[in-house]
Write a protein that holds these residues in place. Structure first.
Motif, PDB file in Angstrom:
ATOM      1  N   SER A  57       0.833  -1.206   0.000  1.00  0.00           N
ATOM      2  CA  SER A  57       0.000   0.000   0.000  1.00  0.00           C
ATOM      3  C   SER A  57       0.867   1.255   0.000  1.00  0.00           C
ATOM      4  CB  SER A  57      -0.931   0.001   1.216  1.00  0.00           C
ATOM      5  OG  SER A  57      -1.819  -1.094   1.161  1.00  0.00           O
ATOM      6  N   ARG A  58       1.889   1.281   0.832  1.00  0.00           N
ATOM      7  CA  ARG A  58       2.770   2.459   0.864  1.00  0.00           C
ATOM      8  C   ARG A  58       3.482   2.642  -0.471  1.00  0.00           C
ATOM      9  NH1 ARG A  58       3.768   0.286   6.261  1.00  0.00           N
ATOM     10  NH2 ARG A  58       2.978   1.804   7.788  1.00  0.00           N
ATOM     11  N   LEU A  59       4.024   1.555  -1.010  1.00  0.00           N
ATOM     12  CA  LEU A  59       4.768   1.669  -2.256  1.00  0.00           C
ATOM     13  C   LEU A  59       3.877   2.017  -3.437  1.00  0.00           C
ATOM     14  CD1 LEU A  59       7.369  -1.238  -1.928  1.00  0.00           C
ATOM     15  CD2 LEU A  59       7.708   1.220  -1.509  1.00  0.00           C
ATOM     16  N   ALA A  60       2.616   1.605  -3.395  1.00  0.00           N
ATOM     17  CA  ALA A  60       1.682   1.926  -4.471  1.00  0.00           C
ATOM     18  C   ALA A  60       0.993   3.271  -4.250  1.00  0.00           C
ATOM     19  CB  ALA A  60       0.638   0.815  -4.597  1.00  0.00           C
ATOM     20  N   GLY A  61       1.233   3.890  -3.103  1.00  0.00           N
ATOM     21  CA  GLY A  61       0.593   5.171  -2.820  1.00  0.00           C
ATOM     22  C   GLY A  61      -0.872   5.040  -2.457  1.00  0.00           C
ATOM     23  N   HIS A  62      -1.259   3.871  -1.929  1.00  0.00           N
ATOM     24  CA  HIS A  62      -2.653   3.623  -1.541  1.00  0.00           C
ATOM     25  C   HIS A  62      -2.794   3.698  -0.025  1.00  0.00           C
ATOM     26  CE1 HIS A  62      -2.933   0.936  -5.381  1.00  0.00           C
ATOM     27  NE2 HIS A  62      -3.036   2.209  -5.684  1.00  0.00           N
ATOM     28  N   ASP A  63      -4.034   3.861   0.419  1.00  0.00           N
ATOM     29  CA  ASP A  63      -4.310   3.785   1.849  1.00  0.00           C
ATOM     30  C   ASP A  63      -4.092   2.349   2.316  1.00  0.00           C
ATOM     31  OD1 ASP A  63      -5.024   6.469   2.017  1.00  0.00           O
ATOM     32  OD2 ASP A  63      -7.152   6.051   1.653  1.00  0.00           O
ATOM     33  N   ILE A  64      -3.580   2.209   3.524  1.00  0.00           N
ATOM     34  CA  ILE A  64      -3.357   0.877   4.089  1.00  0.00           C
ATOM     35  C   ILE A  64      -4.675   0.372   4.654  1.00  0.00           C
ATOM     36  CG2 ILE A  64      -2.102  -0.463   5.820  1.00  0.00           C
ATOM     37  CD1 ILE A  64       0.059   1.781   5.705  1.00  0.00           C
ATOM     38  N   PRO A  65      -5.120  -0.807   4.205  1.00  0.00           N
ATOM     39  CA  PRO A  65      -6.367  -1.353   4.753  1.00  0.00           C
ATOM     40  C   PRO A  65      -6.213  -1.659   6.246  1.00  0.00           C
ATOM     41  CG  PRO A  65      -5.411  -2.868   3.128  1.00  0.00           C
ATOM     42  CD  PRO A  65      -4.512  -1.688   3.217  1.00  0.00           C
ATOM     43  N   SER A  66      -7.305  -1.523   6.963  1.00  0.00           N
ATOM     44  CA  SER A  66      -7.307  -1.817   8.394  1.00  0.00           C
ATOM     45  C   SER A  66      -7.931  -3.187   8.615  1.00  0.00           C
ATOM     46  CB  SER A  66      -8.112  -0.748   9.137  1.00  0.00           C
ATOM     47  OG  SER A  66      -8.193  -1.062  10.497  1.00  0.00           O
ATOM     48  N   TRP A  67      -7.170  -4.065   9.236  1.00  0.00           N
ATOM     49  CA  TRP A  67      -7.669  -5.405   9.565  1.00  0.00           C
ATOM     50  C   TRP A  67      -7.544  -5.593  11.067  1.00  0.00           C
ATOM     51  CZ3 TRP A  67      -4.143  -8.419   5.613  1.00  0.00           C
ATOM     52  CH2 TRP A  67      -4.513  -8.078   4.306  1.00  0.00           C
ATOM     53  N   PRO A  68      -8.635  -5.935  11.733  1.00  0.00           N
ATOM     54  CA  PRO A  68      -8.531  -6.171  13.173  1.00  0.00           C
ATOM     55  C   PRO A  68      -7.689  -7.428  13.432  1.00  0.00           C
ATOM     56  CG  PRO A  68     -10.709  -6.793  12.381  1.00  0.00           C
ATOM     57  CD  PRO A  68      -9.989  -6.146  11.221  1.00  0.00           C
ATOM     58  N   ASP A  69      -6.954  -7.407  14.504  1.00  0.00           N
ATOM     59  CA  ASP A  69      -6.098  -8.541  14.861  1.00  0.00           C
ATOM     60  C   ASP A  69      -6.841  -9.436  15.851  1.00  0.00           C
ATOM     61  OD1 ASP A  69      -4.033  -7.542  13.278  1.00  0.00           O
ATOM     62  OD2 ASP A  69      -3.187  -6.386  14.934  1.00  0.00           O
ATOM     63  N   THR A  70      -7.828 -10.170  15.318  1.00  0.00           N
ATOM     64  CA  THR A  70      -8.689 -10.981  16.184  1.00  0.00           C
ATOM     65  C   THR A  70      -8.617 -12.470  15.882  1.00  0.00           C
ATOM     66  OG1 THR A  70     -10.530 -10.607  14.655  1.00  0.00           O
ATOM     67  CG2 THR A  70     -10.331  -9.080  16.529  1.00  0.00           C
ATOM     68  N   GLU A  71      -7.775 -12.860  14.938  1.00  0.00           N
ATOM     69  CA  GLU A  71      -7.718 -14.257  14.526  1.00  0.00           C
ATOM     70  C   GLU A  71      -7.123 -15.129  15.633  1.00  0.00           C
ATOM     71  OE1 GLU A  71      -7.679 -11.588  11.030  1.00  0.00           O
ATOM     72  OE2 GLU A  71      -6.417 -11.698  12.809  1.00  0.00           O
TER      73      GLU A  71
ATOM     74  N   ASP B 167       7.715   4.725  -9.944  1.00  0.00           N
ATOM     75  CA  ASP B 167       8.492   5.650  -9.103  1.00  0.00           C
ATOM     76  C   ASP B 167       8.456   5.301  -7.618  1.00  0.00           C
ATOM     77  OD1 ASP B 167       9.224   7.188 -11.356  1.00  0.00           O
ATOM     78  OD2 ASP B 167       7.294   8.241 -11.254  1.00  0.00           O
ATOM     79  N   SER B 168       8.066   4.071  -7.283  1.00  0.00           N
ATOM     80  CA  SER B 168       7.988   3.700  -5.867  1.00  0.00           C
ATOM     81  C   SER B 168       9.356   3.622  -5.206  1.00  0.00           C
ATOM     82  CB  SER B 168       7.252   2.371  -5.695  1.00  0.00           C
ATOM     83  OG  SER B 168       7.938   1.329  -6.362  1.00  0.00           O
ATOM     84  N   ASP B 169      10.408   3.432  -6.000  1.00  0.00           N
ATOM     85  CA  ASP B 169      11.754   3.359  -5.411  1.00  0.00           C
ATOM     86  C   ASP B 169      12.171   4.701  -4.805  1.00  0.00           C
ATOM     87  OD1 ASP B 169      11.812   4.275  -8.082  1.00  0.00           O
ATOM     88  OD2 ASP B 169      13.932   3.781  -8.281  1.00  0.00           O
ATOM     89  N   THR B 170      11.679   5.800  -5.364  1.00  0.00           N
ATOM     90  CA  THR B 170      12.028   7.129  -4.841  1.00  0.00           C
ATOM     91  C   THR B 170      10.891   7.761  -4.034  1.00  0.00           C
ATOM     92  OG1 THR B 170      11.341   8.148  -6.930  1.00  0.00           O
ATOM     93  CG2 THR B 170      13.698   7.603  -6.689  1.00  0.00           C
ATOM     94  N   ARG B 171       9.721   7.128  -4.033  1.00  0.00           N
ATOM     95  CA  ARG B 171       8.595   7.655  -3.244  1.00  0.00           C
ATOM     96  C   ARG B 171       9.018   7.690  -1.779  1.00  0.00           C
ATOM     97  NH1 ARG B 171       4.264   4.581  -4.920  1.00  0.00           N
ATOM     98  NH2 ARG B 171       3.709   6.251  -6.322  1.00  0.00           N
ATOM     99  N   GLN B 172       8.701   8.769  -1.104  1.00  0.00           N
ATOM    100  CA  GLN B 172       9.057   8.906   0.308  1.00  0.00           C
ATOM    101  C   GLN B 172       8.029   8.165   1.173  1.00  0.00           C
ATOM    102  OE1 GLN B 172      12.056  10.694   1.501  1.00  0.00           O
ATOM    103  NE2 GLN B 172      12.296   9.979  -0.597  1.00  0.00           N
ATOM    104  N   VAL B 173       8.555   7.343   2.057  1.00  0.00           N
ATOM    105  CA  VAL B 173       7.727   6.574   2.984  1.00  0.00           C
ATOM    106  C   VAL B 173       8.079   7.043   4.387  1.00  0.00           C
ATOM    107  CG1 VAL B 173       7.269   4.269   3.895  1.00  0.00           C
ATOM    108  CG2 VAL B 173       7.632   4.575   1.436  1.00  0.00           C
ATOM    109  N   THR B 174       7.061   7.416   5.143  1.00  0.00           N
ATOM    110  CA  THR B 174       7.279   7.857   6.521  1.00  0.00           C
ATOM    111  C   THR B 174       6.637   6.850   7.467  1.00  0.00           C
ATOM    112  OG1 THR B 174       7.316  10.173   5.839  1.00  0.00           O
ATOM    113  CG2 THR B 174       6.925   9.729   8.176  1.00  0.00           C
TER     114      THR B 174
END
Length: 166
Positions: free
Chosen positions: A69-83, A110-117
């Motif tokens: 998601s970060r590398l594609a510039g998409h929102d990160i899906p939210s999955w509950p940790d209930t398994e 351009d994901s190699d140069t996309r800034q990830v925080t």
């Protein structure tokens, strides 16, 4: 052909998660053969202060969804940790595989140069997509998949390197 971060992430994640599903099938079959509940394995640990198998799966899949998601510039899906069960963990792994299947190579332009925080130790740390993949996402993913494998192996599941690598 130019290699993109897609080429060194999505197929790798897909293969390792698919292998993990196969390993879990073997673990469950082994539990049935040895006449114990696979919940014992889902809660298995290598050390008392360690995250159990189910947590290793949750974190590994979190790294997959976060990374692509970060590398594609998409929102990160939210999955509950209930398994808690093998079936629930398999469904989570499959959800990650399905996310990977919807991720397209062109999303990684351009994901190699996309800034990830990232928030690390309470601080924002910014790095290039390439550094993020190589220094954070892949090492963490492999750590948790390997640990999940090791928990099953330490509990007597008859799996080996071929199962891990596929």
């Amino acid at each position: 052909m130019t290699v993109s971060l897609y080429d060194v992430s999505v197929p790798v994640f897909t293969r390792m998660l698919t292998n993990l599903l196969s390993i879990m099938d073997k673990a469950e079959a082994n539990a049935t053969e040895r006449k114990f509940d696979s919940a014992v394995l889902a809660n298995g640990r290598l050390a008392p202060d360690m995250i159990p198998f189910r947590g290793q799966i949750m974190i590994a899949t979190d790294h997959v969804k976060g990374c692509v998601s970060r590398l594609a510039g998409h929102d990160i899906p939210s999955w509950p940790d209930t398994e808690e069960t093998f079936d629930q963990l398999r469904a989570r792994i499959q959800k990650a595989i399905d996310l990977l299947a919807t991720t397209k190579r062109q999303d990684f332009a351009d994901s190699d140069t996309r800034q990830v925080t990232l928030k690390l130790g309470g601080n924002d740390v910014t790095m290039s997509g390439l550094d993020y993949l190589n220094q954070r996402a892949l090492p963490n993913f492999y750590f948790h998949v390997t640990t999940a494998y090791a928990i099953l192996r330490a509990n007597g599941v008859p799996i080996g390197k071929r199962d891990y690598i596929g």
